[in-house]
Design a protein around this motif. Structure first.
Motif, PDB file in Angstrom:
ATOM      1  N   ASP A 158       0.696  -1.147   0.491  1.00 10.12           N
ATOM      2  CA  ASP A 158      -0.095  -0.384  -0.289  1.00 10.12           C
ATOM      3  C   ASP A 158       0.896   1.885  -0.246  1.00 10.12           C
ATOM      4  O   ASP A 158      -0.024   2.541  -0.773  1.00 10.12           O
ATOM      5  N   GLN A 159       2.210   1.941   0.599  1.00 11.83           N
ATOM      6  CA  GLN A 159       3.119   2.603   0.426  1.00 11.83           C
ATOM      7  C   GLN A 159       4.511   2.104  -0.319  1.00 11.83           C
ATOM      8  O   GLN A 159       5.031   3.210  -0.264  1.00 11.83           O
ATOM      9  N   ASP A 160       3.811   1.482  -0.933  1.00 14.87           N
ATOM     10  CA  ASP A 160       4.961   1.430  -1.871  1.00 14.87           C
ATOM     11  C   ASP A 160       5.161   1.771  -3.568  1.00 14.87           C
ATOM     12  O   ASP A 160       4.231   2.422  -4.072  1.00 14.87           O
ATOM     13  N   PHE A 161       6.003   2.865  -3.300  1.00 12.72           N
ATOM     14  CA  PHE A 161       6.310   4.088  -4.548  1.00 12.72           C
ATOM     15  C   PHE A 161       5.593   3.185  -5.896  1.00 12.72           C
ATOM     16  O   PHE A 161       5.930   4.407  -6.733  1.00 12.72           O
ATOM     17  N   LEU A 162       6.438   1.871  -6.138  1.00  8.81           N
ATOM     18  CA  LEU A 162       6.162   1.367  -7.202  1.00  8.81           C
ATOM     19  C   LEU A 162       4.959   0.669  -7.632  1.00  8.81           C
ATOM     20  O   LEU A 162       4.394   0.133  -8.721  1.00  8.81           O
ATOM     21  N   LYS A 163       3.817   1.575  -6.348  1.00  5.97           N
ATOM     22  CA  LYS A 163       2.360   0.287  -6.458  1.00  5.97           C
ATOM     23  C   LYS A 163       1.546   0.305  -8.102  1.00  5.97           C
ATOM     24  O   LYS A 163       0.951  -0.654  -8.160  1.00  5.97           O
ATOM     25  N   VAL A 177      -2.694 -13.663  -9.035  1.00  7.08           N
ATOM     26  CA  VAL A 177      -3.251 -13.520  -8.573  1.00  7.08           C
ATOM     27  C   VAL A 177      -2.132 -12.357  -7.280  1.00  7.08           C
ATOM     28  O   VAL A 177      -1.204 -12.771  -7.402  1.00  7.08           O
ATOM     29  N   VAL A 178      -3.320 -11.672  -7.055  1.00  7.43           N
ATOM     30  CA  VAL A 178      -2.712 -10.711  -6.033  1.00  7.43           C
ATOM     31  C   VAL A 178      -2.556 -10.582  -4.347  1.00  7.43           C
ATOM     32  O   VAL A 178      -4.095 -11.026  -4.333  1.00  7.43           O
ATOM     33  N   ILE A 179      -1.717 -10.520  -4.054  1.00  5.48           N
ATOM     34  CA  ILE A 179      -1.501 -10.352  -2.724  1.00  5.48           C
ATOM     35  C   ILE A 179      -1.662  -9.117  -2.057  1.00  5.48           C
ATOM     36  O   ILE A 179      -0.373  -8.198  -2.626  1.00  5.48           O
ATOM     37  N   HIS A 180      -2.206  -7.576  -1.188  1.00  2.98           N
ATOM     38  CA  HIS A 180      -2.258  -6.704  -0.998  1.00  2.98           C
ATOM     39  C   HIS A 180      -1.534  -6.601   0.088  1.00  2.98           C
ATOM     40  O   HIS A 180      -1.640  -7.239   1.358  1.00  2.98           O
ATOM     41  N   HIS A 181      -0.388  -5.988   0.784  1.00  4.76           N
ATOM     42  CA  HIS A 181      -0.057  -5.807   1.929  1.00  4.76           C
ATOM     43  C   HIS A 181       0.043  -3.853   2.932  1.00  4.76           C
ATOM     44  O   HIS A 181       0.259  -3.155   1.506  1.00  4.76           O
ATOM     45  N   PRO A 182       0.188  -3.995   3.916  1.00  6.75           N
ATOM     46  CA  PRO A 182       0.371  -1.803   4.505  1.00  6.75           C
ATOM     47  C   PRO A 182       1.668  -1.632   4.460  1.00  6.75           C
ATOM     48  O   PRO A 182       1.953  -0.516   4.482  1.00  6.75           O
ATOM     49  N   LYS A 183       2.442  -2.626   3.945  1.00  6.47           N
ATOM     50  CA  LYS A 183       3.878  -1.759   3.537  1.00  6.47           C
ATOM     51  C   LYS A 183       4.685  -1.730   2.604  1.00  6.47           C
ATOM     52  O   LYS A 183       3.771  -1.247   1.646  1.00  6.47           O
ATOM     53  N   GLY A 184       5.923  -0.412   1.975  1.00  3.18           N
ATOM     54  CA  GLY A 184       6.059  -0.309   0.779  1.00  3.18           C
ATOM     55  C   GLY A 184       6.740  -0.780   0.777  1.00  3.18           C
ATOM     56  O   GLY A 184       6.758  -2.351   0.697  1.00  3.18           O
ATOM     57  N   HIS A 185       8.275  -0.684   0.024  1.00  2.00           N
ATOM     58  CA  HIS A 185       8.750  -1.317  -1.185  1.00  2.00           C
ATOM     59  C   HIS A 185       9.152  -2.194  -0.148  1.00  2.00           C
ATOM     60  O   HIS A 185      11.018  -2.140  -0.530  1.00  2.00           O
ATOM     61  N   THR A 186       9.287  -3.019  -0.136  1.00  4.25           N
ATOM     62  CA  THR A 186      10.182  -4.817   0.825  1.00  4.25           C
ATOM     63  C   THR A 186       9.658  -5.644   0.389  1.00  4.25           C
ATOM     64  O   THR A 186       8.652  -6.301  -0.431  1.00  4.25           O
ATOM     65  N   ILE A 187      10.339  -6.856   1.025  1.00  2.77           N
ATOM     66  CA  ILE A 187       9.698  -8.144   1.244  1.00  2.77           C
ATOM     67  C   ILE A 187       8.640  -8.123   2.475  1.00  2.77           C
ATOM     68  O   ILE A 187       8.860  -8.123   3.612  1.00  2.77           O
ATOM     69  N   PRO A 188       7.545  -8.219   1.539  1.00  3.14           N
ATOM     70  CA  PRO A 188       6.261  -8.114   2.728  1.00  3.14           C
ATOM     71  C   PRO A 188       6.632  -9.897   4.118  1.00  3.14           C
ATOM     72  O   PRO A 188       6.666 -10.865   3.217  1.00  3.14           O
ATOM     73  N   ARG A 189       5.738  -9.190   5.031  1.00  2.00           N
ATOM     74  CA  ARG A 189       5.371 -10.969   5.716  1.00  2.00           C
ATOM     75  C   ARG A 189       4.186 -11.292   5.081  1.00  2.00           C
ATOM     76  O   ARG A 189       3.139 -10.562   4.726  1.00  2.00           O
ATOM     77  N   ILE A 190       4.179 -12.595   5.404  1.00  2.00           N
ATOM     78  CA  ILE A 190       2.526 -13.966   4.778  1.00  2.00           C
ATOM     79  C   ILE A 190       2.175 -13.924   5.621  1.00  2.00           C
ATOM     80  O   ILE A 190       2.158 -14.413   6.847  1.00  2.00           O
ATOM     81  N   ASP A 191       1.461 -12.821   6.083  1.00  3.70           N
ATOM     82  CA  ASP A 191      -0.291 -12.666   7.175  1.00  3.70           C
ATOM     83  C   ASP A 191      -1.377 -13.473   6.880  1.00  3.70           C
ATOM     84  O   ASP A 191      -0.823 -14.259   6.039  1.00  3.70           O
ATOM     85  N   GLU A 192      -1.615 -13.947   8.123  1.00  2.51           N
ATOM     86  CA  GLU A 192      -3.351 -15.437   7.718  1.00  2.51           C
ATOM     87  C   GLU A 192      -3.790 -14.826   6.891  1.00  2.51           C
ATOM     88  O   GLU A 192      -4.326 -15.656   6.585  1.00  2.51           O
ATOM     89  N   LYS A 193      -4.059 -13.586   6.423  1.00  2.00           N
ATOM     90  CA  LYS A 193      -5.084 -13.175   4.974  1.00  2.00           C
ATOM     91  C   LYS A 193      -4.641 -14.352   3.681  1.00  2.00           C
ATOM     92  O   LYS A 193      -4.592 -14.572   3.451  1.00  2.00           O
ATOM     93  N   GLY A 194      -3.228 -13.909   3.604  1.00  2.00           N
ATOM     94  CA  GLY A 194      -1.968 -14.211   2.850  1.00  2.00           C
ATOM     95  C   GLY A 194      -2.204 -15.683   2.549  1.00  2.00           C
ATOM     96  O   GLY A 194      -1.957 -15.646   1.341  1.00  2.00           O
ATOM     97  N   LEU A 195      -1.324 -16.202   3.752  1.00  2.00           N
ATOM     98  CA  LEU A 195      -1.052 -17.344   3.643  1.00  2.00           C
ATOM     99  C   LEU A 195      -1.996 -18.523   2.903  1.00  2.00           C
ATOM    100  O   LEU A 195      -1.142 -18.739   2.174  1.00  2.00           O
ATOM    101  N   PRO A 196      -3.017 -18.829   3.143  1.00  2.00           N
ATOM    102  CA  PRO A 196      -4.752 -19.489   2.574  1.00  2.00           C
ATOM    103  C   PRO A 196      -4.066 -18.914   1.165  1.00  2.00           C
ATOM    104  O   PRO A 196      -4.062 -20.075  -0.218  1.00  2.00           O
TER     105      PRO A 196
END
Length: 208
Positions: A158-163, A177-196
């Motif tokens: 969501d905060q990635d300058f390349l979004k 298949v698209v997984i959104h995460h709240p961080k910026g331009h980084t390797i994101p953690r895979i949360d409970e919503k994204g893991l499945p």
């Protein structure tokens, strides 16, 4: 016992092998550490990951300096507007040579600049983290002349300058298949919503 051994062998053969392309002015070792820190074992144990370094030593300061130790590498260089690329053909040749020397790869996993190689032929799957469409008209014409048909998994911050450019890339993919995460331009953690979603994608490509 024989049948169990055969089943295990089939499972090993099915494990998709990904060539993992690190971000700008980082390294294969840094990408490996980031993924081990942030991605659960339940995901990492399902895929075979290989982490080469880019062909060129970093030509400037790295954004991860002080966080991860050098050396740092680049796949290619570009101007401030991201419309002209330097050493791009050399980059592609380097990767193709690496793939020839190190065996069969089923997919590519790219972070940021590592997205450059989605056009490498005979790749079955893509995992794209914080990626973007090319802005060079010449490169874009070659890379997106036809839709990207292979299964692709995209992480958009969501905060990635390349979004915005990452969203544009989705338009060139047939079934992303698209997984959104709240961080910026980084390797994101895979949360409970994204893991499945990640596990379903891996199961899908394993069964292909």
């Amino acid at each position: 016992m024989g049948s169990e051994a055969e089943a295990e062998a089939v499972e090993i053969v099915k494990k998709p092998r990904f060539l993992c392309l690190h971000g700008f002015r980082t390294s294969g070792e840094i990408l490996k550490k980031q993924m081990i820190m942030k991605w659960p074992d339940s995901v990492l144990e399902k895929i075979d990951l290989v982490f080469p370094n880019g062909p060129f030593p970093a030509q400037g300061k790295s954004d991860v300096e002080g966080i991860f130790d050098p050396p740092y590498y680049e796949w290619f260089q570009f101007n401030k507007e991201f419309t002209e690329y330097i050493n791009f053909d050399e980059c592609l040749a380097y990767i193709e040579d690496y793939m020839i020397k190190h065996g069969q790869f089923d997919g590519l996993l790219g972070f940021s600049q590592g997205l450059a190689l989605t056009k490498v032929p005979k790749i079955k799957y893509l995992i794209i983290i914080g990626g973007a469409m090319f802005k060079s008209p010449i490169v874009a014409e070659q890379a997106y002349s036809a839709p990207i048909q292979c299964p692709s998994l995209h992480f958009l911050g969501d905060q990635d300058f390349l979004k915005q450019y990452g969203k544009e890339l989705l338009e060139s993919c047939v079934d992303p298949v698209v997984i959104h995460h709240p961080k910026g331009h980084t390797i994101p953690r895979i949360d409970e919503k994204g893991l499945p979603m990640v596990m379903e994608f891996i199961e899908r490509i394993q069964n292909m």
